[in-house]
Design an enzyme around this catalytic site. Sequence first.
Site, PDB file in Angstrom:
ATOM      1  N   ASP A 141       0.843  -1.194   0.000  1.00  0.00           N
ATOM      2  CA  ASP A 141       0.000   0.000   0.000  1.00  0.00           C
ATOM      3  C   ASP A 141       0.881   1.248   0.000  1.00  0.00           C
ATOM      4  O   ASP A 141       1.770   1.387   0.843  1.00  0.00           O
ATOM      5  CB  ASP A 141      -0.910  -0.008   1.237  1.00  0.00           C
ATOM      6  N   HIS A 148      -3.649  13.975   1.197  1.00  0.00           N
ATOM      7  CA  HIS A 148      -3.878  13.064   2.331  1.00  0.00           C
ATOM      8  C   HIS A 148      -2.678  13.100   3.281  1.00  0.00           C
ATOM      9  O   HIS A 148      -2.840  13.223   4.499  1.00  0.00           O
ATOM     10  CB  HIS A 148      -4.108  11.641   1.811  1.00  0.00           C
ATOM     11  N   GLU A 214     -10.481   3.821   4.065  1.00  0.00           N
ATOM     12  CA  GLU A 214      -9.588   4.651   3.241  1.00  0.00           C
ATOM     13  C   GLU A 214      -9.958   4.404   1.785  1.00  0.00           C
ATOM     14  O   GLU A 214      -9.918   3.260   1.305  1.00  0.00           O
ATOM     15  CB  GLU A 214      -8.113   4.326   3.501  1.00  0.00           C
ATOM     16  N   GLU A 216      -9.311   4.164  -1.841  1.00  0.00           N
ATOM     17  CA  GLU A 216      -8.100   3.959  -2.645  1.00  0.00           C
ATOM     18  C   GLU A 216      -8.440   3.257  -3.957  1.00  0.00           C
ATOM     19  O   GLU A 216      -9.515   2.695  -4.117  1.00  0.00           O
ATOM     20  CB  GLU A 216      -7.098   3.067  -1.889  1.00  0.00           C
ATOM     21  N   ASP A 248      -8.976   0.338   2.353  1.00  0.00           N
ATOM     22  CA  ASP A 248      -7.972  -0.040   3.351  1.00  0.00           C
ATOM     23  C   ASP A 248      -8.535   0.305   4.738  1.00  0.00           C
ATOM     24  O   ASP A 248      -8.243   1.360   5.296  1.00  0.00           O
ATOM     25  CB  ASP A 248      -6.669   0.720   3.057  1.00  0.00           C
ATOM     26  N   ARG A 252      -7.784   3.566  13.817  1.00  0.00           N
ATOM     27  CA  ARG A 252      -6.905   4.714  14.065  1.00  0.00           C
ATOM     28  C   ARG A 252      -6.292   4.722  15.456  1.00  0.00           C
ATOM     29  O   ARG A 252      -5.173   5.210  15.634  1.00  0.00           O
ATOM     30  CB  ARG A 252      -7.680   6.017  13.842  1.00  0.00           C
ATOM     31  N   GLN A 255      -3.566   2.236  15.310  1.00  0.00           N
ATOM     32  CA  GLN A 255      -2.509   2.767  14.436  1.00  0.00           C
ATOM     33  C   GLN A 255      -1.640   3.775  15.167  1.00  0.00           C
ATOM     34  O   GLN A 255      -0.414   3.752  15.062  1.00  0.00           O
ATOM     35  CB  GLN A 255      -3.158   3.421  13.211  1.00  0.00           C
ATOM     36  N   LYS A 268      -4.117  -2.219  10.237  1.00  0.00           N
ATOM     37  CA  LYS A 268      -4.476  -2.300   8.816  1.00  0.00           C
ATOM     38  C   LYS A 268      -4.661  -3.734   8.333  1.00  0.00           C
ATOM     39  O   LYS A 268      -5.213  -3.934   7.252  1.00  0.00           O
ATOM     40  CB  LYS A 268      -3.345  -1.691   7.967  1.00  0.00           C
ATOM     41  N   THR A 272      -8.940  -5.788   4.009  1.00  0.00           N
ATOM     42  CA  THR A 272      -8.862  -4.843   2.889  1.00  0.00           C
ATOM     43  C   THR A 272      -9.889  -5.325   1.870  1.00  0.00           C
ATOM     44  O   THR A 272      -9.836  -6.485   1.453  1.00  0.00           O
ATOM     45  CB  THR A 272      -7.455  -4.861   2.250  1.00  0.00           C
ATOM     46  N   THR A 375      -4.796   6.485   0.344  1.00  0.00           N
ATOM     47  CA  THR A 375      -6.046   7.250   0.376  1.00  0.00           C
ATOM     48  C   THR A 375      -6.000   8.386  -0.638  1.00  0.00           C
ATOM     49  O   THR A 375      -5.058   9.178  -0.645  1.00  0.00           O
ATOM     50  CB  THR A 375      -6.250   7.857   1.778  1.00  0.00           C
ATOM     51  N   GLU A 389      -9.658  12.366   8.214  1.00  0.00           N
ATOM     52  CA  GLU A 389      -9.533  13.710   7.636  1.00  0.00           C
ATOM     53  C   GLU A 389     -10.868  14.453   7.622  1.00  0.00           C
ATOM     54  O   GLU A 389     -10.926  15.630   7.955  1.00  0.00           O
ATOM     55  CB  GLU A 389      -9.053  13.609   6.185  1.00  0.00           C
TER      56      GLU A 389
END
Length: 440
Positions: A141, A148, A214, A216, A248, A252, A255, A268, A272, A375, A389
């Site tokens: 990834d 982003h 996310e 993508e 994805d 958070r 993370q 993560k 997916t 992202t 975001e």
Amino acid sequence: MKTTPIDETHTPALKSWVESANQGTDFPIQNLPLGVFRTSGSGSHRIGVAIGDSVLDLRACLDRSLLTGMPTRVLSACGDETLNDLMACPDVERRALRHRLSHLLRAEGAQVTAKPHAVEVLLAQREVRMVLPARIQDYTDFYASIDHATNVGSMMRPDNPLLPNYKWVPIGYHGRSSSIVVSGTPVKRPSGQIDPTAAGPTPHFEPTKLLDYELEMGIFIADRNELGAATPITEAGSRIFGLCLLNDWSARDVQKWEYQPLGPFLSKNFATSISPWVVTTEALAPFRSAAFHRPAGDPQPLPHLRSAQDQALGAFDVALEVSLSTRSMRWHGHAPVKLSRSNVASLYWTPAQMIAHHTSGGCNLNPGDLLGTGTVSGKEKASRGCLLELTTRGKERIELPGGETRGFLEDGDEVIFTASCTREGFTRIGFGECRGVVVG
Ligand code: CA
């Protein structure tokens, strides 16, 4: 870099004998995306081509000699249970298949047609179950959207959002292929070690409270390079088999606690999701655009990441959209609400640059390997490609129909990605959907 030609298969006047393909669908005859489906009868996996609301069954086409004359490798690959062998074929052979498929499905002027065999070779999409299109051995990834990277970086490092390597090297991490699932697969809320600033003085192991998506694009790799042999930027474009949507999913709070010093790990690797139809590089030929225009002061890509062709046409003009539907919204009959829109052409790095970079140290990429773009966010708030975001880490909650609000995802929430390409003088093509419901 060789460019994929725009040819007669892209002609807007082309119509299909499959009527639903001529009615503003994601899958007109100019698209012809490939995927793998499971039949309801034998349960075998077969390669299919989306056309309108139907699927053309390639194994059934083989059985009726509708692919006769194709290169031997293509013939053999079309009878397989994954797209890997087709992805191993050189681009000239993949293009030959596209031309044959276009003829098989044309309403008029076809050299060979599947129409008399429609009952045997055509299935309704609603009657088949899509599975993963390829045996994905490796997944990487990237982090190619500078907007982003800047938005996320400014939450973590307000004074220094963009790290000094960003404009020199396409940043990425090696992901996990075992947990890649096809659209429609429920996504279980993961447990993990939660950032102690959120959970208390010491970390707790519990279900994530900050579950995010996310937005993508996935890039399926064609062909192979031997270990130790880099793919030069001039050849990297022909190694893009095609694109799909990719979510994805990210925890958070996990993370934030785990990402230093080696990057994301369990935040993560629990799931997916990808859309089942792979829109080929050939189908996307009319929708190429220039690489990101680097403003004065930005470094130019180093020579191994720079080619005139890639700079001129290396990006993909694909419009992306995210929608959300909560359990309560579905119960009350509210339609999914749109959260954001962005475009793949805004990425700082092109897919060919990602491939050239990935292999530049000698790493081998195989047919069916998957890259994520990272992202895809744009400059505007309405183009931010994840909730981190969009809600500024949950602080600016999104208001939904029926009075609910969201900072991050709750159980029962369904995230829906869609994408399409439009350009004057060409027929619009789409990617279908990438969906996933969060379950507790
Ligand atoms: Ca990502």
